[in-house]
Each structure stands twice: as structure tokens, then as C-alpha cells.
Design a protein around this motif. Sequence first.
Motif, PDB file in Angstrom:
ATOM      1  N   LEU A  75       0.835  -1.199   0.000  1.00  0.00           N
ATOM      2  CA  LEU A  75       0.000   0.000   0.000  1.00  0.00           C
ATOM      3  C   LEU A  75       0.876   1.257   0.000  1.00  0.00           C
ATOM      4  O   LEU A  75       0.684   2.169  -0.815  1.00  0.00           O
ATOM      5  CB  LEU A  75      -0.926   0.001   1.234  1.00  0.00           C
ATOM      6  CG  LEU A  75      -1.910   1.161   1.332  1.00  0.00           C
ATOM      7  CD1 LEU A  75      -2.860   1.182   0.149  1.00  0.00           C
ATOM      8  CD2 LEU A  75      -2.701   1.097   2.635  1.00  0.00           C
ATOM      9  N   ILE A  79       1.214   3.651  -3.275  1.00  0.00           N
ATOM     10  CA  ILE A  79       0.793   5.055  -3.286  1.00  0.00           C
ATOM     11  C   ILE A  79       1.936   5.947  -3.769  1.00  0.00           C
ATOM     12  O   ILE A  79       1.738   6.818  -4.618  1.00  0.00           O
ATOM     13  CB  ILE A  79       0.304   5.490  -1.880  1.00  0.00           C
ATOM     14  CG1 ILE A  79      -1.002   4.776  -1.536  1.00  0.00           C
ATOM     15  CG2 ILE A  79       0.096   6.998  -1.813  1.00  0.00           C
ATOM     16  CD1 ILE A  79      -1.456   4.975  -0.098  1.00  0.00           C
ATOM     17  N   LEU A  83       1.908   8.228  -7.187  1.00  0.00           N
ATOM     18  CA  LEU A  83       2.137   9.672  -7.191  1.00  0.00           C
ATOM     19  C   LEU A  83       3.336  10.032  -8.071  1.00  0.00           C
ATOM     20  O   LEU A  83       3.287  10.975  -8.858  1.00  0.00           O
ATOM     21  CB  LEU A  83       2.378  10.182  -5.755  1.00  0.00           C
ATOM     22  CG  LEU A  83       1.185  10.100  -4.805  1.00  0.00           C
ATOM     23  CD1 LEU A  83       1.601  10.547  -3.405  1.00  0.00           C
ATOM     24  CD2 LEU A  83       0.029  10.945  -5.308  1.00  0.00           C
ATOM     25  N   GLY A 204       1.815   1.326  -9.606  1.00  0.00           N
ATOM     26  CA  GLY A 204       1.249   2.038  -8.458  1.00  0.00           C
ATOM     27  C   GLY A 204      -0.189   1.658  -8.197  1.00  0.00           C
ATOM     28  O   GLY A 204      -0.567   1.351  -7.063  1.00  0.00           O
ATOM     29  N   THR A 208      -1.186  -0.485  -4.913  1.00  0.00           N
ATOM     30  CA  THR A 208      -2.097   0.195  -3.992  1.00  0.00           C
ATOM     31  C   THR A 208      -3.338  -0.676  -3.798  1.00  0.00           C
ATOM     32  O   THR A 208      -3.803  -0.889  -2.674  1.00  0.00           O
ATOM     33  CB  THR A 208      -2.505   1.584  -4.542  1.00  0.00           C
ATOM     34  OG1 THR A 208      -1.321   2.340  -4.781  1.00  0.00           O
ATOM     35  CG2 THR A 208      -3.377   2.333  -3.569  1.00  0.00           C
TER      36      THR A 208
ATOM     37  N   THR B  22      -1.768  15.389  -6.500  1.00  0.00           N
ATOM     38  CA  THR B  22      -1.418  14.564  -5.336  1.00  0.00           C
ATOM     39  C   THR B  22      -2.610  14.433  -4.379  1.00  0.00           C
ATOM     40  O   THR B  22      -2.943  13.322  -3.941  1.00  0.00           O
ATOM     41  CB  THR B  22      -0.211  15.189  -4.594  1.00  0.00           C
ATOM     42  OG1 THR B  22       0.878  15.288  -5.509  1.00  0.00           O
ATOM     43  CG2 THR B  22       0.217  14.352  -3.406  1.00  0.00           C
ATOM     44  N   ILE B  25      -5.384  12.242  -5.933  1.00  0.00           N
ATOM     45  CA  ILE B  25      -5.050  10.801  -5.917  1.00  0.00           C
ATOM     46  C   ILE B  25      -5.234  10.239  -4.502  1.00  0.00           C
ATOM     47  O   ILE B  25      -5.846   9.171  -4.319  1.00  0.00           O
ATOM     48  CB  ILE B  25      -3.599  10.574  -6.394  1.00  0.00           C
ATOM     49  CG1 ILE B  25      -3.500  10.783  -7.900  1.00  0.00           C
ATOM     50  CG2 ILE B  25      -3.086   9.186  -6.023  1.00  0.00           C
ATOM     51  CD1 ILE B  25      -4.139   9.695  -8.732  1.00  0.00           C
ATOM     52  N   LEU B  26      -4.715  10.969  -3.516  1.00  0.00           N
ATOM     53  CA  LEU B  26      -4.835  10.482  -2.134  1.00  0.00           C
ATOM     54  C   LEU B  26      -6.302  10.406  -1.710  1.00  0.00           C
ATOM     55  O   LEU B  26      -6.724   9.436  -1.071  1.00  0.00           O
ATOM     56  CB  LEU B  26      -4.038  11.396  -1.181  1.00  0.00           C
ATOM     57  CG  LEU B  26      -2.517  11.352  -1.357  1.00  0.00           C
ATOM     58  CD1 LEU B  26      -1.836  12.357  -0.431  1.00  0.00           C
ATOM     59  CD2 LEU B  26      -1.959   9.960  -1.100  1.00  0.00           C
ATOM     60  N   ILE B  29      -7.852   7.362  -3.305  1.00  0.00           N
ATOM     61  CA  ILE B  29      -7.455   6.113  -2.634  1.00  0.00           C
ATOM     62  C   ILE B  29      -8.256   5.937  -1.337  1.00  0.00           C
ATOM     63  O   ILE B  29      -8.765   4.845  -1.056  1.00  0.00           O
ATOM     64  CB  ILE B  29      -5.927   6.128  -2.340  1.00  0.00           C
ATOM     65  CG1 ILE B  29      -5.148   6.021  -3.648  1.00  0.00           C
ATOM     66  CG2 ILE B  29      -5.541   4.988  -1.398  1.00  0.00           C
ATOM     67  CD1 ILE B  29      -3.665   6.308  -3.520  1.00  0.00           C
ATOM     68  N   SER B  54      -7.681   7.224 -11.126  1.00  0.00           N
ATOM     69  CA  SER B  54      -6.321   7.659 -11.472  1.00  0.00           C
ATOM     70  C   SER B  54      -6.285   8.264 -12.879  1.00  0.00           C
ATOM     71  O   SER B  54      -5.657   9.302 -13.105  1.00  0.00           O
ATOM     72  CB  SER B  54      -5.347   6.477 -11.404  1.00  0.00           C
ATOM     73  OG  SER B  54      -5.393   5.904 -10.132  1.00  0.00           O
TER      74      SER B  54
END
Lengths: 250, 72
Positions: A75, A79, A83, A204, A208, B22, B25-26, B29, B54
Motif C-alpha cells: 500500500l 501510493i 504519485l 502504483g 495500492t 497529489t 489521488i490520495l 485512494i 487515477s
Amino acid sequence: MPPDFWTVLFPAVTAAFLASIVEVVEAFTIVLAVATTRGWRPAIVGTVAALAVLGLVVLILGPALQFIPIHILQLFVGILLLLFGMGWLRKAVLRSAGVLPLHDEIEAFAEETAELQAQGGSPQTLRWIAGIAAFKAVLLEGLEVAFIVVAVGAGKGLLWEASLGALAACALVLIVGAAVHKPLSQVPENTLKFGVGVMLSAFGVFWTGEGMGVEWPGADLILLPLAAVFLLTGIALARAARTSFERSPA
Amino acid sequence: MNILGDVFKELFKMFVADLRLTIAILAGIVAVAVLLGQGVVGPVAAGLLLAAISIAVLGEAVLRETRRRRNR
């Protein structure tokens, strides 16, 4: 041949190799500027010192990550890879579309040479400054390579394979660079960056997902369609961005 | 030359080349993890959703930067 050769081992080593080519070419430009301005000694000492630091980082961080439970590691690494990969892919698409200028090794070489020539001081001080410039260039460009090697290596236990891919790229650039003795401006840097961005983004998303408990249809094989989707999206986005950029503002 | 400062700056830039990308994306997730954890989506759909988010985030980031540079 291992069963996951084409889906994991080959793309992982290829990503490390191609990413290293991009970064080593950029570092080589600075090292060459140092060598032609202040001699090969500070250039080589700075380069070797930076490579030693990077090697140490990989040797310490790589095995240390093996102690983290695999799902948490996947994970975390997934991530970071997502990124990082998306960052490279975004930049490569924008450069490919002409929105951002391409990286110019000749210009970088001229800038670094001018900066070094503008420095004043005793010959020893100048050699120190030149050595530190080479050290910094190799260290900063190498950080991205070290990250890719550690990340790719940690996710599937491919630390040595990824390291070999990176070292092969280093050797190749150094041999070619030593032979032509000028910045390697003919290397298709953006195409390589595009390809690596695609591969790292796919890795990625995959890791993830694995870390979150996703069940991928076809397991590792899903990496191929994931990479294909990122590639096709990147190409389509580059076309769309070029068209949009060339249109005059409303 | 502050080498350590440059190293940290480079590390930051590696993962935050575009702050909105960024964060998006976070956030994506976290959203997928929550949906998966609460059973709203299955383990297969969660993966496909993550990939779709994504791709969408990448597209938005590229076109946003293109517009920004075109209108400068």
C-alpha cells in the motif's frame, strides 16, 4: 523463466533501466560541464561520492523494508509509485503536447558551465565547488532512480534485479558519454519518461489495490491492460492538450 | 550550497509535482478504501474504480495545466 517474467520482472527491471537512463543522462551533462571546466578529478570524485551515498541508501532501505508486513508495504509503496509515476506521466504528456518545453541537455550544459566559470577563488576552492556540483547533480538525479529501485524491489522482492537494471543504464550512459564526450542531447528523454510514467503508474495502481485488499482479475496479468490504458490515455491526452494549447484563448 | 535542503526539496517534488493531482489521488485512494471497507463495492470493482479515478485525475491535471499555460 519465472512465471511472472513478462508481467512483473521484465517491466520492473525495464522501468528501473529506462528511468535511470533519463536521470543519468541529466547528471552526466552536469558532470561533463564540471570536467570540461575544472578537470576530471573533481567530476569523478563528486560522482563516486554521490554514487556511494545512493548505493548505501538502497542497501539500507531495501532490505529494511522487508520487515514491514507485505500488505502495508504494498500500500505504502503503491501510493508513492502512483504519485511519482503520475507526476512523470503528466509532465511527459505536457511536454509531448508542446505545453511544456522539452529538457535541453545542450542548454543545461551551457548554463552549468557558465555558472562554474563565474565562480571565483583559489584553484583548490574552485575544484571543491566543482566537485560539490558534480556530487549534488548525481545525488539529486540519482534519488529518483534509488526510489524506483527500492520501490520496485520492495514490492516484489526484486531489489537486485532492479539495481542491476539501474547499474546497466549507468554503465551504458557513461560508455556512450565517454565516447562522444558531449551532452547526450539525442537521447529521446521525453519518450523514455512517458514510458516509465506509464509503467510506474500501472505498478502504483496495482500495488495500492493489492495493499487495500483488491482482487485483480488475472492477478499480475492485470498489469499489462493497466499499462495499456495509461499509455492510450497519455497519447490521447497529449493530442487533446496540443489541440487545446494551439487554440487561442477565449 | 545547502545539499540536504536540496535533497528534501527534490524528495518533495518527486511526489508533489502538482499539489492538486497529489491531493486528488490520495482522496481517491481513501474513497475507494472506505467504499471497499464498507462493502459498497466488491474487491474487483474497487480495483477498477481505483484505476478509473487515477486516469480521470491524470486527465484533469493535464488539461488544467494546458488551460493555465494557454491563458497566460
